[in-house]
Scaffold this motif. Structure first.
Motif, PDB file in Angstrom:
ATOM      1  N   HIS A  73       3.125  -5.252   0.892  1.00 20.98           N
ATOM      2  CA  HIS A  73       4.276  -4.524   1.441  1.00 20.98           C
ATOM      3  C   HIS A  73       4.345  -3.113   0.859  1.00 20.98           C
ATOM      4  O   HIS A  73       4.562  -2.146   1.596  1.00 20.98           O
ATOM      5  CB  HIS A  73       5.568  -5.265   1.144  1.00 20.98           C
ATOM      6  N   ILE A  74       4.160  -2.992  -0.449  1.00 21.08           N
ATOM      7  CA  ILE A  74       4.203  -1.673  -1.089  1.00 21.08           C
ATOM      8  C   ILE A  74       3.099  -0.788  -0.518  1.00 21.08           C
ATOM      9  O   ILE A  74       3.329   0.372  -0.181  1.00 21.08           O
ATOM     10  CB  ILE A  74       4.051  -1.810  -2.617  1.00 21.08           C
ATOM     11  N   ALA A  75       1.903  -1.350  -0.397  1.00 18.24           N
ATOM     12  CA  ALA A  75       0.761  -0.575   0.098  1.00 18.24           C
ATOM     13  C   ALA A  75       0.962  -0.154   1.552  1.00 18.24           C
ATOM     14  O   ALA A  75       0.677   0.985   1.927  1.00 18.24           O
ATOM     15  CB  ALA A  75      -0.520  -1.382  -0.053  1.00 18.24           C
ATOM     16  N   GLU A  76       1.458  -1.063   2.381  1.00 18.63           N
ATOM     17  CA  GLU A  76       1.660  -0.749   3.798  1.00 18.63           C
ATOM     18  C   GLU A  76       2.756   0.290   3.985  1.00 18.63           C
ATOM     19  O   GLU A  76       2.624   1.224   4.783  1.00 18.63           O
ATOM     20  CB  GLU A  76       2.010  -2.023   4.566  1.00 18.63           C
ATOM     21  N   THR A  77       3.854   0.124   3.251  1.00 18.85           N
ATOM     22  CA  THR A  77       4.996   1.018   3.417  1.00 18.85           C
ATOM     23  C   THR A  77       4.703   2.416   2.873  1.00 18.85           C
ATOM     24  O   THR A  77       5.261   3.402   3.354  1.00 18.85           O
ATOM     25  CB  THR A  77       6.241   0.433   2.727  1.00 18.85           C
ATOM     26  N   ALA A  78       3.803   2.507   1.907  1.00 16.17           N
ATOM     27  CA  ALA A  78       3.429   3.810   1.352  1.00 16.17           C
ATOM     28  C   ALA A  78       2.659   4.650   2.355  1.00 16.17           C
ATOM     29  O   ALA A  78       2.557   5.871   2.211  1.00 16.17           O
ATOM     30  CB  ALA A  78       2.601   3.632   0.090  1.00 16.17           C
ATOM     31  N   THR A 120      11.882  -7.880  -4.184  1.00 13.77           N
ATOM     32  CA  THR A 120      11.907  -6.784  -5.161  1.00 13.77           C
ATOM     33  C   THR A 120      11.121  -5.588  -4.645  1.00 13.77           C
ATOM     34  O   THR A 120      11.534  -4.436  -4.789  1.00 13.77           O
ATOM     35  CB  THR A 120      11.310  -7.254  -6.497  1.00 13.77           C
ATOM     36  N   ALA A 121       9.976  -5.871  -4.032  1.00  8.01           N
ATOM     37  CA  ALA A 121       9.148  -4.794  -3.476  1.00  8.01           C
ATOM     38  C   ALA A 121       9.877  -4.050  -2.378  1.00  8.01           C
ATOM     39  O   ALA A 121       9.818  -2.819  -2.289  1.00  8.01           O
ATOM     40  CB  ALA A 121       7.838  -5.367  -2.940  1.00  8.01           C
ATOM     41  N   GLU A 122      10.591  -4.779  -1.528  1.00 10.94           N
ATOM     42  CA  GLU A 122      11.336  -4.153  -0.432  1.00 10.94           C
ATOM     43  C   GLU A 122      12.439  -3.249  -0.961  1.00 10.94           C
ATOM     44  O   GLU A 122      12.745  -2.210  -0.370  1.00 10.94           O
ATOM     45  CB  GLU A 122      11.914  -5.226   0.486  1.00 10.94           C
ATOM     46  N   GLU A 123      13.055  -3.623  -2.064  1.00 14.20           N
ATOM     47  CA  GLU A 123      14.094  -2.803  -2.664  1.00 14.20           C
ATOM     48  C   GLU A 123      13.520  -1.560  -3.338  1.00 14.20           C
ATOM     49  O   GLU A 123      14.183  -0.534  -3.451  1.00 14.20           O
ATOM     50  CB  GLU A 123      14.883  -3.615  -3.700  1.00 14.20           C
TER      51      GLU A 123
END
Length: 441
Positions: A202-207, A239-242
Motif C-alpha cells: 500500500h505504501i509503495a503503490e500510494t507513493a 497503520t499504513a493507510e494512516e
C-alpha cells in the motif's frame, strides 16, 4: 569547521529524515533509472570514463535527481556545490565560480555545481552560468520536475544534455523500503519491525513511484506505532493507510504533464476509446485541473474529430461547458464523463477540419477574386458595376438548388470538403453525389 559547526552537522545527520539517511552513496546503490545508469548506457559510460558533461536531470519528485548528482561527484572525485534556484541568485553563482577557480588552480580539482529546481532561475541568472559552463570551469547538473524545454533558456539547453528520469516501478519502491528496514546504520534496522506485505504494498503503490514519499511514510508508520508486548513494532494495513493518506499524481498544471494528459485524453476520444478517455479525465479531475479547460477541449474535439459525422456532438460539448459553469464540482465530473463518453463513442470525421485548413492555405497563397454575380447588390450603383447581375436565387428552384458558379475563377472546381461515410456525414455525402449526378456537376 569549528566544534559548534561539527556538533550541529552531527545532530542534523542523526535527526535527518529516513529518506535522506538512506540516500545512496555509490552508483551500485542506486535503484531504478537503468535506462541511463546501467552498464553501457550514456551516464554510466560518462561516469566510468571520468568525463561528465553538463546535464539536466528532468523527472518527477523522488526519482533520484539529487542522489544521482551527488553520486556523480563522488565517483569522479569532484568538489560538489549545491544551490537551490528558489533561494540562490547570481551572487551565489559567482561565489561558487570563485571557489571552483581556486580549486582548479591550486589542486587541479574539478567542480560540479548542482542546481535544484533550475527551472526557477530567471533568464539573467541562467545567462550568468553560460560562460563558466561553456569553458568547463564548472560542470553543471540541473534538476527540475518541469520540462526544461519549456522552462530553460535555449542557450543553456544547447550546452547541456537533458536526461529524463522515470517514476520508480512498484517492485523498486518495495525494494527500497525493505532495504531501509534492514539497514542498521542509516535505516531502521536497529528496531524490531514487522510490516505486513499488504501494508508495504500500500505504501509503495500510494507513493506513485516517489521513493522519498514512500520512505517518509514508512518512517511515520514505524515511529508512530508503539512497541507491543513482544518488543516488536507491527505495521499493518490500517497503520499504513494512516501514514500515507492520499495517492499523489504526477501532474503539474503549468508543466508538460498538463499538456501530456490532455493530449492523451483527446487522442483517446479521437481513437474511440471511452475507457482510456475516462482514465485521463479522472487523472485531471483528481489533480485539480481547471474543469473549464477540459470542457473547452471537448468542444474543440467535437468539431475537429467528429464534425458532421454526428452534429449533435458539438451541442453536447457546448451544453457540458455551460452546465459546468452552473453546477461546478464535484457533480461536474458526471457532466464531463457524459460528454466524454458521448464524444468517444460517436462516429468520427475530420473532414471539416481538413477543409478549412486547405481553404486557409489557398487564401494565404493565392490572389482570388469574387465572381460579380455573388457581390453585394444592395446599394445604389451596384448593378452599374455588374454586381449581383445574373445571380440565381436558389429558393426559386426545385429543391432549393440551382447550378451556378460560386468559387473564384482562380480556383476552378477546387473541392475542400470531402465528407466521409461515417454517421450523418454519409447522408451529406449521398446528397452531394446525388446533386452532382442530377445537375451534371
Amino acid at each position: 569547521m569549528n566544534l559548534f559547526d561539527l556538533a550541529k552537522e552531527n545532530t542534523l545527520v542523526d535527526s535527518a529524515p529516513l529518506a535522506d539517511r538512506m540516500r545512496p552513496k555509490s552508483l551500485d546503490d542506486i535503484v531504478g533509472q537503468q535506462h541511463i545508469l546501467e552498464e553501457k548506457r550514456f551516464l554510466y559510460r560518462c561516469i566510468k570514463s571520468q568525463r561528465i558533461p553538463s546535464i539536466i536531470l528532468y523527472g518527477p519528485p523522488g526519482t533520484g535527481k539529487t542522489t544521482i548528482a551527488k553520486v556523480i561527484a563522488n565517483e569522479v572525485n569532484a568538489e560538489f556545490f549545491q544551490l537551490n534556484a528558489v533561494t540562490s541568485g547570481v551572487k551565489e553563482i559567482r561565489g561558487v565560480v570563485d571557489k571552483a577557480n581556486d580549486l582548479l588552480g591550486m589542486y587541479q580539482k574539478k567542480s560540479i555545481l548542482f542546481i535544484d529546481e533550475i527551472h526557477r532561475f530567471s533568464k539573467s541568472q541562467q545567462d550568468a552560468l553560460l560562460p563558466h559552463v561553456e569553458n568547463g570551469l564548472v560542470t553543471l547538473i540541473g534538476a527540475t520536475t518541469e520540462n526544461p524545454y519549456f522552462q530553460v533558456n535555449n542557450s543553456l539547453l544547447s550546452r547541456t544534455t537533458v536526461l529524463k528520469l522515470e517514476l520508480l516501478e512498484l517492485k523498486e519502491v518495495i525494494y527500497i523500503l525493505r532495504t531501509a528496514m534492514k539497514n542498521d546504520k542509516r535505516g531502521l534496522g536497529k528496531l524490531s519491525i514487522k510490516v505486513t506485505d499488504e501494508a508495504l504494498k500500500h505504501i509503495a503503490e500510494t507513493a506513485n513511484g516517489d521513493a522519498r514519499r514512500a520512505l517518509n511514510a514508512l518512517e511515520i508508520a514505524v515511529l508512530s506505532t508503539p512497541i507491543n508486548c513482544h518488543g516488536d513494532i507491527v505495521v499493518d494495513l490500517e497503520t499504513a493507510e494512516e501514514s500515507i493518506q492520499k495517492r499523489t499524481v504526477n501532474y503539474d498544471k503549468n508543466g508538460d504533464q498538463h499538456y501530456d494528459v490532455i493530449s492523451a485524453f483527446i487522442k483517446s476520444i479521437r481513437g474511440s476509446n471511452p475507457d482510456a478517455a475516462l482514465h485521463y479525465l479522472a487523472k485531471m479531475i483528481y489533480a485539480g485541473e481547471d474543469i473549464e479547460f477540459v470542457a473547452r477541449r471537448l468542444i474543440i474535439s467535437a468539431s475537429e474529430d467528429i464534425g458532421n459525422a454526428d452534429p449533435n456532438a458539438l451541442q453536447v460539448a457546448v451544453a457540458a461547458h455551460e452546465a459546468l459553469r452552473t453546477i461546478g464540482m464535484p457533480e461536474g465530473r458526471i457532466i464531463l464523463a457524459q460528454a466524454t463518453t458521448y464524444l468517444a463513442t460517436a462516429p468520427k470525421s475530420n473532414a471539416a477540419y481538413i477543409a478549412i485548413d486547405a481553404a486557409i492555405k489557398d487564401v494565404a497563397n493565392l490572389q482570388t477574386s469574387i465572381p460579380n454575380h455573388l457581390k453585394d447588390a444592395h446599394y445604389d450603383g451596384a448593378k452599374s458595376l455588374g454586381h449581383g447581375v445574373n445571380y440565381l436565387y436558389p429558393h426559386d428552384y426545385e429543391r432549393n438548388y440551382v447550378k451556378q458558379q460560386y468559387m473564384p475563377d482562380e480556383l476552378g472546381n477546387t473541392c475542400y470538403y470531402q465528407p466521409t461515410t461515417n454517421g450523418y456525414e454519409n447522408t451529406i455525402k449521398k446528397y452531394i453525389c446525388s446533386r452532382k449526378k442530377t445537375h451534371g456537376e
